[in-house]
Design an enzyme around this catalytic site. Structure first.
Site, PDB file in Angstrom:
ATOM      1  N   ASP A 179       0.839  -1.196   0.000  1.00  0.00           N
ATOM      2  CA  ASP A 179       0.000   0.000   0.000  1.00  0.00           C
ATOM      3  C   ASP A 179       0.876   1.250   0.000  1.00  0.00           C
ATOM      4  O   ASP A 179       2.005   1.221   0.515  1.00  0.00           O
ATOM      5  CB  ASP A 179      -0.898   0.034   1.237  1.00  0.00           C
ATOM      6  CG  ASP A 179      -1.972  -1.048   1.210  1.00  0.00           C
ATOM      7  OD1 ASP A 179      -2.351  -1.471   0.104  1.00  0.00           O
ATOM      8  OD2 ASP A 179      -2.420  -1.459   2.299  1.00  0.00           O
ATOM      9  N   TYR A 181       6.306  -8.183   8.804  1.00  0.00           N
ATOM     10  CA  TYR A 181       6.010  -6.757   8.940  1.00  0.00           C
ATOM     11  C   TYR A 181       6.245  -6.287  10.366  1.00  0.00           C
ATOM     12  O   TYR A 181       6.119  -7.061  11.314  1.00  0.00           O
ATOM     13  CB  TYR A 181       4.534  -6.476   8.616  1.00  0.00           C
ATOM     14  CG  TYR A 181       4.100  -6.845   7.226  1.00  0.00           C
ATOM     15  CD1 TYR A 181       4.092  -5.896   6.201  1.00  0.00           C
ATOM     16  CD2 TYR A 181       3.665  -8.137   6.930  1.00  0.00           C
ATOM     17  CE1 TYR A 181       3.667  -6.230   4.920  1.00  0.00           C
ATOM     18  CE2 TYR A 181       3.246  -8.480   5.652  1.00  0.00           C
ATOM     19  CZ  TYR A 181       3.255  -7.524   4.651  1.00  0.00           C
ATOM     20  OH  TYR A 181       2.845  -7.863   3.379  1.00  0.00           O
ATOM     21  N   ASP A 235      -6.862   1.908   7.821  1.00  0.00           N
ATOM     22  CA  ASP A 235      -5.597   2.553   8.165  1.00  0.00           C
ATOM     23  C   ASP A 235      -5.835   4.055   8.252  1.00  0.00           C
ATOM     24  O   ASP A 235      -6.951   4.534   8.011  1.00  0.00           O
ATOM     25  CB  ASP A 235      -4.473   2.195   7.183  1.00  0.00           C
ATOM     26  CG  ASP A 235      -4.719   2.705   5.770  1.00  0.00           C
ATOM     27  OD1 ASP A 235      -5.657   3.520   5.564  1.00  0.00           O
ATOM     28  OD2 ASP A 235      -3.987   2.300   4.864  1.00  0.00           O
ATOM     29  N   ARG A 285      -3.833  -4.711   7.628  1.00  0.00           N
ATOM     30  CA  ARG A 285      -4.925  -3.781   7.962  1.00  0.00           C
ATOM     31  C   ARG A 285      -6.126  -4.525   8.530  1.00  0.00           C
ATOM     32  O   ARG A 285      -6.803  -4.044   9.443  1.00  0.00           O
ATOM     33  CB  ARG A 285      -5.345  -2.995   6.721  1.00  0.00           C
ATOM     34  CG  ARG A 285      -4.395  -1.872   6.337  1.00  0.00           C
ATOM     35  CD  ARG A 285      -4.934  -1.072   5.172  1.00  0.00           C
ATOM     36  NE  ARG A 285      -4.868  -1.803   3.915  1.00  0.00           N
ATOM     37  CZ  ARG A 285      -5.754  -1.681   2.918  1.00  0.00           C
ATOM     38  NH1 ARG A 285      -6.798  -0.888   3.047  1.00  0.00           N
ATOM     39  NH2 ARG A 285      -5.601  -2.358   1.800  1.00  0.00           N
TER      40      ARG A 285
END
Length: 300
Positions: A46, A73, A87, A182
């Site tokens: 993203d 992540y 987000d 997310r």
């Protein structure tokens, strides 16, 4: 480097994607810097996310499909906030201060997100429903829920916790392909009865590439100016596959598309090598036959 020179580059670039750039933006920039047409990426990030974005150069674009799917992540989750995109880039749709929430409360529900889990991707995502991207439908005012998918989370580790009206949690997450961080942030908020959204995201590992070894776009520009840039070898991210070495004349026949009998009982994909040349490509082992799948370095 001239365009003619860079078109001969074959291999991978471990790019550290900057904030607010799309993965497509990064490919376009690399294509312009290297003056080459064949550039592709693995594992879309993203725009608000940073970190590892594997970039394939030249014929290595044909190897993207064989890269491992595992990713890792570092994520920051903010509790008490819900947004349209799950987000902070989206519109805030609800806030609920929750100063009483503590780390033990969150840890008690975090185990629900380990292993194989059912996940609904965010409404604003690249998932296609009836031939259209969800984010395109969402921008047109058509909120369509994505189909539930099964994903796998290998590890969730707490890195930090910050108290406050809207507490924040830093996590290290290792997961399989297709996992939306997310969605984990959103669902962790639901499980905690507070709502939550993803506040920051950095991909630390993707398809065998790691953040400490990555290059920024500025690094790439500097190396090109100094004529020191060298892409990673085409098989750098294929080490999860077993290897098999052929010698002439079998290596030549295999590169010409022929199936080669081998005394190996295993099945699946393998890396194929030739001693004098090195990496030749990808084959499938089946019924003791080595079947060409992608010939990277043909032998005439």
């Amino acid at each position: 480097m001239t365009g003619k020179q860079t078109e001969t580059l074959q291999g991978f670039l471990n790019l550290n994607k900057p904030f607010d750039w799309t993965s497509h933006d990064c490919v376009a920039r690399v294509r312009k810097l290297l003056r080459m047409k064949k550039v592709g990426h693995a594992g879309t990030l993203d725009p608000a996310a940073t970190g590892v974005l594997p970039i394939a150069l030249g014929k290595a674009t044909r190897l993207l499909q064989y890269l491992p799917g595992e990713k890792a992540y570092n994520a920051t989750i903010r509790f008490g906030v819900r947004t349209t995109t799950d987000d902070l880039q989206g519109e805030i749709i609800a806030t609920q201060s929750c100063p009483e929430l503590n780390l033990d409360d969150v840890k008690a529900v975090m185990t629900c997100f380990l292993g194989k889990i059912e996940q609904i991707p965010p409404s604003y995502s690249a998932i296609q429903v009836q031939g259209k991207r969800l984010y395109d439908l969402a921008r047109q005012g058509e909120i369509v829920e994505a189909p539930v998918r099964t994903v796998e989370v290998f590890k969730i580790e707490v890195l930090d916790w910050r108290d406050g009206d809207f507490p924040e949690l830093d996590l290290a997450i290792a997961c399989g392909a297709g996992t939306y961080i997310r969605a984990i942030a959103r669902d962790l908020g639901i499980k905690s009865n507070t709502g939550a959204t993803l506040a920051a995201l950095t991909r630390t590992e993707s398809s065998g590439f790691h953040l400490p070894d990555s290059l920024t776009l500025t690094d790439l520009e500097n190396q090109l100016s100094a004529a020191t840039f060298q892409p990673l070898s085409p098989d750098a991210a294929l080490q999860h596959l077993p290897s098999l070495t052929l010698v002439a004349p079998e290596s030549t026949k295999w590169c010409q598309g022929q199936k080669i009998p081998v005394n190996v009982d295993t099945v699946g994909l393998v890396r194929v090598y030739q001693p004098e040349i090195g990496f030749l490509g990808i084959a499938k082992l089946e019924n003791q036959l080595l079947i060409p799948q992608m010939v990277f370095e043909p032998i005439s």
